[in-house]
Design an enzyme around this catalytic site. Structure first.
Site, PDB file in Angstrom:
ATOM      1  N   CYS A   1       0.830  -1.340  -0.168  1.00  0.00           N
ATOM      2  CA  CYS A   1      -0.026   0.042  -0.025  1.00  0.00           C
ATOM      3  C   CYS A   1       0.909   1.178  -0.058  1.00  0.00           C
ATOM      4  O   CYS A   1       2.036   1.291   0.497  1.00  0.00           O
ATOM      5  CB  CYS A   1      -1.004   0.096   1.233  1.00  0.00           C
ATOM      6  SG  CYS A   1      -1.991  -1.490   1.495  1.00  0.00           S
TER       7      CYS A   1
ATOM      8  N   ARG B   1       2.866   0.667  -5.421  1.00  0.00           N
ATOM      9  CA  ARG B   1       2.970  -0.191  -3.870  1.00  0.00           C
ATOM     10  C   ARG B   1       1.762  -1.063  -3.752  1.00  0.00           C
ATOM     11  O   ARG B   1       1.377  -1.797  -2.975  1.00  0.00           O
ATOM     12  CB  ARG B   1       3.107   0.898  -2.948  1.00  0.00           C
ATOM     13  CG  ARG B   1       4.141   1.669  -2.982  1.00  0.00           C
ATOM     14  CD  ARG B   1       4.577   2.585  -1.735  1.00  0.00           C
ATOM     15  NE  ARG B   1       4.615   1.799  -0.457  1.00  0.00           N
ATOM     16  CZ  ARG B   1       5.626   1.378  -0.033  1.00  0.00           C
ATOM     17  NH1 ARG B   1       6.627   1.491  -0.592  1.00  0.00           N
ATOM     18  NH2 ARG B   1       5.516   0.583   1.028  1.00  0.00           N
TER      19      ARG B   1
ATOM     20  N   TRP C   1      -3.091  -2.492  -1.587  1.00  0.00           N
ATOM     21  CA  TRP C   1      -2.825  -3.881  -1.837  1.00  0.00           C
ATOM     22  C   TRP C   1      -3.490  -4.569  -0.852  1.00  0.00           C
ATOM     23  O   TRP C   1      -2.668  -4.769   0.300  1.00  0.00           O
ATOM     24  CB  TRP C   1      -1.088  -4.112  -2.189  1.00  0.00           C
ATOM     25  CG  TRP C   1      -0.906  -5.388  -2.573  1.00  0.00           C
ATOM     26  CD1 TRP C   1      -0.656  -5.721  -4.063  1.00  0.00           C
ATOM     27  CD2 TRP C   1      -0.643  -6.670  -2.045  1.00  0.00           C
ATOM     28  NE1 TRP C   1      -0.499  -6.964  -4.099  1.00  0.00           N
ATOM     29  CE2 TRP C   1      -0.428  -7.496  -2.927  1.00  0.00           C
ATOM     30  CE3 TRP C   1      -0.653  -7.049  -0.549  1.00  0.00           C
ATOM     31  CZ2 TRP C   1       0.072  -8.858  -2.763  1.00  0.00           C
ATOM     32  CZ3 TRP C   1      -0.115  -8.149  -0.316  1.00  0.00           C
ATOM     33  CH2 TRP C   1       0.247  -9.374  -1.489  1.00  0.00           C
TER      34      TRP C   1
ATOM     35  N   ASN D   1      -0.520   1.343   6.231  1.00  0.00           N
ATOM     36  CA  ASN D   1       0.355   0.356   5.233  1.00  0.00           C
ATOM     37  C   ASN D   1       0.814  -0.587   6.185  1.00  0.00           C
ATOM     38  O   ASN D   1       1.594  -0.273   6.977  1.00  0.00           O
ATOM     39  CB  ASN D   1       1.338   0.906   4.549  1.00  0.00           C
ATOM     40  CG  ASN D   1       2.464   0.152   3.967  1.00  0.00           C
ATOM     41  OD1 ASN D   1       1.988  -0.854   3.454  1.00  0.00           O
ATOM     42  ND2 ASN D   1       3.723   0.643   3.705  1.00  0.00           N
ATOM     43  N   GLY D   2       0.550  -2.153   6.171  1.00  0.00           N
ATOM     44  CA  GLY D   2       1.133  -3.058   6.750  1.00  0.00           C
ATOM     45  C   GLY D   2       0.038  -3.985   7.314  1.00  0.00           C
ATOM     46  O   GLY D   2      -1.205  -4.008   6.845  1.00  0.00           O
TER      47      GLY D   2
ATOM     48  N   GLU E   1      15.304 -15.819 -14.446  1.00  0.00           N
ATOM     49  CA  GLU E   1      14.786 -14.276 -14.763  1.00  0.00           C
ATOM     50  C   GLU E   1      13.785 -13.964 -15.839  1.00  0.00           C
ATOM     51  O   GLU E   1      12.742 -13.368 -15.700  1.00  0.00           O
ATOM     52  CB  GLU E   1      15.808 -13.337 -14.457  1.00  0.00           C
ATOM     53  CG  GLU E   1      15.770 -11.918 -14.783  1.00  0.00           C
ATOM     54  CD  GLU E   1      14.688 -11.321 -13.576  1.00  0.00           C
ATOM     55  OE1 GLU E   1      14.529 -11.970 -12.599  1.00  0.00           O
ATOM     56  OE2 GLU E   1      14.472 -10.213 -13.819  1.00  0.00           O
TER      57      GLU E   1
ATOM     58  N   LYS F   1       9.974 -12.762 -15.645  1.00  0.00           N
ATOM     59  CA  LYS F   1       9.368 -11.556 -16.414  1.00  0.00           C
ATOM     60  C   LYS F   1       8.449 -11.816 -17.408  1.00  0.00           C
ATOM     61  O   LYS F   1       7.382 -11.242 -17.282  1.00  0.00           O
ATOM     62  CB  LYS F   1      10.710 -10.937 -17.228  1.00  0.00           C
ATOM     63  CG  LYS F   1      11.568 -10.293 -16.810  1.00  0.00           C
ATOM     64  CD  LYS F   1      11.480  -8.912 -16.241  1.00  0.00           C
ATOM     65  CE  LYS F   1      11.104  -8.923 -14.715  1.00  0.00           C
ATOM     66  NZ  LYS F   1      12.253  -9.077 -13.613  1.00  0.00           N
TER      67      LYS F   1
ATOM     68  N   GLU G   1       4.976 -12.618 -14.880  1.00  0.00           N
ATOM     69  CA  GLU G   1       4.465 -11.679 -14.173  1.00  0.00           C
ATOM     70  C   GLU G   1       3.867 -10.533 -14.713  1.00  0.00           C
ATOM     71  O   GLU G   1       2.906  -9.825 -14.389  1.00  0.00           O
ATOM     72  CB  GLU G   1       5.419 -10.995 -13.012  1.00  0.00           C
ATOM     73  CG  GLU G   1       6.358 -10.330 -13.771  1.00  0.00           C
ATOM     74  CD  GLU G   1       7.431  -9.678 -12.558  1.00  0.00           C
ATOM     75  OE1 GLU G   1       6.891  -9.267 -11.610  1.00  0.00           O
ATOM     76  OE2 GLU G   1       8.806  -9.397 -12.889  1.00  0.00           O
TER      77      GLU G   1
ATOM     78  N   HIS H   1      15.729 -34.381 -17.670  1.00  0.00           N
ATOM     79  CA  HIS H   1      15.243 -35.066 -16.389  1.00  0.00           C
ATOM     80  C   HIS H   1      13.815 -34.715 -16.052  1.00  0.00           C
ATOM     81  O   HIS H   1      13.401 -34.885 -14.694  1.00  0.00           O
ATOM     82  CB  HIS H   1      16.116 -34.462 -15.147  1.00  0.00           C
ATOM     83  CG  HIS H   1      17.613 -35.042 -15.344  1.00  0.00           C
ATOM     84  ND1 HIS H   1      18.022 -36.254 -15.108  1.00  0.00           N
ATOM     85  CD2 HIS H   1      18.474 -34.068 -15.666  1.00  0.00           C
ATOM     86  CE1 HIS H   1      19.460 -36.295 -15.469  1.00  0.00           C
ATOM     87  NE2 HIS H   1      19.730 -35.145 -16.006  1.00  0.00           N
TER      88      HIS H   1
ATOM     89  N   LYS I   1       5.040  -3.300  -6.238  1.00  0.00           N
ATOM     90  CA  LYS I   1       6.464  -3.119  -6.328  1.00  0.00           C
ATOM     91  C   LYS I   1       7.468  -3.605  -5.204  1.00  0.00           C
ATOM     92  O   LYS I   1       8.398  -4.256  -5.319  1.00  0.00           O
ATOM     93  CB  LYS I   1       6.689  -1.613  -6.865  1.00  0.00           C
ATOM     94  CG  LYS I   1       8.201  -1.331  -7.039  1.00  0.00           C
ATOM     95  CD  LYS I   1       8.491  -1.862  -8.368  1.00  0.00           C
ATOM     96  CE  LYS I   1      10.099  -1.706  -8.518  1.00  0.00           C
ATOM     97  NZ  LYS I   1      10.238  -2.604  -9.587  1.00  0.00           N
TER      98      LYS I   1
END
Ligand code: M6R
Length: 615
Positions: free
Chosen positions: A2, A27, A75, A101-102, A488, A492, A495, A511, A610
């Site tokens: 948030c 955020r 969020w 926020n939290g 990576e 990318k 997401e 395998h 983020k």
């Protein structure tokens, strides 16, 4: 997570808060809200959706006038994203208003207790419990708002950055922090409150960053007083001069922040090694390493802790440190490390990597390592962030603000810093000779212009993206230094395009994952000349004989893979250890273009934020 914003001063608060929230949408962006005191009453508007949805709603609902206000972009943690769960939240009397926020972990028991005393709740949030707890304390103890906040917070378990005000006393805002960031912009006769400094950059360059367990009462026309939440001790408020400017946090003509940040990499990498890599003198200067050289040289091992993309940078670093400096390295997900009673000794060095410097799991891993006596070194991008402050020493990446949720320049600059560290330590340990050392410096200095070269494949990559945009799955393969790049690349794609993708070491394919390969499966193979080239070519043959679609990331001029692959994307030649800095670029562009072609929200992908300031 948030984002929170507040204002108290002589200007209209509404535009400051709305523009500030837009800058903090990285955020979280599943709902947004604002509360303003318009001179006579409190006006609140909130909605599910983005800040733009809030603007549309506020246009119809409130007068948008007032010099004191708070706003929030959310969020969701407790309660689904809907209008009722959006912040700000009001106390039962309607006098107190809060943004948070939290997470308040013991909110359920606090709620039960408050309900027995007649409090009622509209939302499913922990935040509404907190504001009513503050109100309860204020009434019961007959204290002012600041004191009530302090007493209430001492009953709370969890993490928070909060801003609260009382409509019956609309000349002060009370703020507090534990585990979530909070900055105060100090202007002339005005104060700005925000999760980071970006909302107030155009108004003031003077900022105070609250530390954990600190609170402040911000009064119009008065100096800010910071104190400890626990025991009222006054703490000196240290005012920092911000170095950031507005252009750095705007799109600058690009369609998305992610694209801008991909293209900023040549400059960002240069900024990272500027003043540290002194090629003519054949030295690397890094104060955080020099000052602790003895520790580094005597270290048993290095443990790297990080999450997401930063964890991938840690994996690249594992190869680089072991290869150049011959120091054993272990790379750990911070979220696992913190909970598994790891064996850590005073001779271990923990390197924590984090773009935001606020990732809750990484922060907790640092605290654990410190409690066991390890020396903790931070590699962060955000100056003054919690991780930067919590670590014993560190090196900033100097990538500039990264706004796109998908990390790009943070990754390459983290690898740059870690390469500089490995080279510096290798020189001190004598594990690299001066010819190889000089060659590494020379090659590293050439990386920005080679990244520039790699970026020229953009149109070609867009064409490939168009062919594969409708794939349901995708495999990324690489070996050695480029195995983490495969991870990576897959992250990318997932997401921002929501296509399922996996990264694998190329040799591991047989395998298991080879069973997935058919004529519909695109497989991106990093097959640069240096580093197991022939082995990777064999892996490509294996894919080809199962009819998989091959996209090869190859060294400029390669013909062997070109003959086998369906498509190739060239990157300039460089040392094997530096190749991740180049092979990453086409993978970033590929996922970017696929996401744009699929009409996804590139900078704000669904369900993400983020900085992940909750565990
Ligand atoms: O700010 P940090 O580097 O600590 O963040 C870690 C991860 O949350 C982050 O890298 C995340 O995986 C990104 N969205 C990846 O693009």
């Amino acid at each position: 997570m948030c984002g929170i914003v507040g204002y108290i001063g002589t200007r209209e608060a509404y535009p400051i808060i709305i523009e500030g929230l837009k800058r903090l949408e990285y955020r979280g962006y599943d709902s947004a809200g604002i509360a303003l005191f318009d001179g006579t009453d409190l006006k609140v508007s909130k909605t599910k959706g983005k800040v733009s949805d809030l603007e549309a709603r506020a246009d119809k609902e409130i007068t948008k006038h007032g010099n004191i206000g708070i706003g929030h972009t959310r969020w969701a943690t407790h309660g689904v994203p809907n209008d009722v769960n959006s912040h700000p939240h009001l106390s039962n009397s309607g006098d107190l208003v809060i943004i948070h926020n939290g997470i308040i972990e013991n909110y359920e028991s606090l709620k039960q207790e408050l309900m027995t005393r007649g409090f009622t709740f509209q939302s499913d949030t922990d935040t509404e419990v907190l504001i009513n707890l503050i109100e309860d304390v204020k009434i019961k103890e007959n204290v002012k708002l600041g004191k009530a906040v302090q007493i209430a917070l001492n009953q709370v378990i969890g993490a928070y950055a909060i801003a609260v005000f009382d409509k019956t006393k609309p000349e002060e805002i009370v703020i507090a922090r534990l585990g979530s960031p909070l900055a105060v912009g100090v202007g002339e006769d005005e104060f700005f409150i925000a999760s980071d400094a970006s909302p107030f950059l155009e108004y003031t360059k003077n900022a105070i960053y609250l530390e954990d367990e600190e609170m402040a009462i911000i009064r119009f026309h008065k100096a800010i007083k910071v104190r400890k939440i626990k025991d009222d001790t006054i703490v000196p408020a240290y005012v920092q001069k911000l170095q950031m400017n507005l252009e750095q946090i705007e799109k600058g003509g690009y369609d998305h922040f992610m694209l801008k940040e991909i293209h900023e990499q040549p400059k960002a990498i240069t900024d990272t090694y500027r003043g540290r890599l002194l090629r003519n003198e054949a030295i690397i200067k890094m104060a955080g390493v020099e000052d602790n050289m003895k520790r580094f040289l005597n270290a048993n091992r290095i443990i790297i802790v990080a999450c997401g993309t930063s964890w991938h940078a840690g994996l690249v670093a594992e190869y680089i440190f072991e290869d150049l400096a011959r120091i054993p390295v272990e790379v750990e997900y911070a979220s696992e490390f913190r909970y598994r009673n790891p064996v850590i000794t005073e001779n271990d060095i923990v390197i924590a990597i984090s773009q935001s410097g606020e990732t809750a799991d990484t922060l907790a891993a640092i605290k654990l390592a410190k409690s066991k006596g390890a020396f903790v070194f931070g590699v962060c991008n955000v100056v003054g962030s919690s991780i930067a402050r919590e670590t014993d020493a560190g090196a900033y990446t100097h990538a500039g603000p990264e706004i796109g949720v998908a990390s790009t320049k943070a990754f390459t600059t983290q690898i740059t810093v870690l390469t500089l560290m490995a080279l510096r330590l290798a020189r001190a340990k004598g594990t690299i000779n001066s010819t190889d050392f000089r060659q590494h410096l020379l090659e590293l200095e050439l990386i920005p212009q080679k990244v520039e070269e790699a970026l020229k494949s953009d149109a070609h990559i867009k064409m490939i993206a168009d062919i594969y945009k409708d794939s349901r799955n995708c495999l990324y393969l690489g070996r050695g230094f480029n195995f983490p790049v495969a991870l990576e690349g897959a992250l990318k794609l997932k997401e921002i395009s929501y296509i399922h993708a996996e990264g694998y070491p190329a040799a591991e394919m047989k395998h298991g994952p080879i069973a997935l390969i058919d004529e519909n499966m695109p497989i991106i193979v990093i097959a640069t000349k240096k580093g197991h080239y022939e082995k990777v070519v064999s892996n490509i043959q294996e894919i080809k004989s199962r009819k998989g679609k091959i996209i090869g990331i190859v060294t400029a001029g390669d013909t062997q893979v070109r003959d086998l692959a369906d498509h190739v994307i060239e990157v300039p030649d460089t040392l094997e250890s530096l190749s991740p800095l180049l092979t990453t670029i086409p993978l970033q562009l590929l996922s970017y273009h696929i996401a744009v072609l699929l009409d996804k929200n590139v900078d704000q992908p669904r369900n993400l934020a983020k900085s992940v300031t909750v565990e």
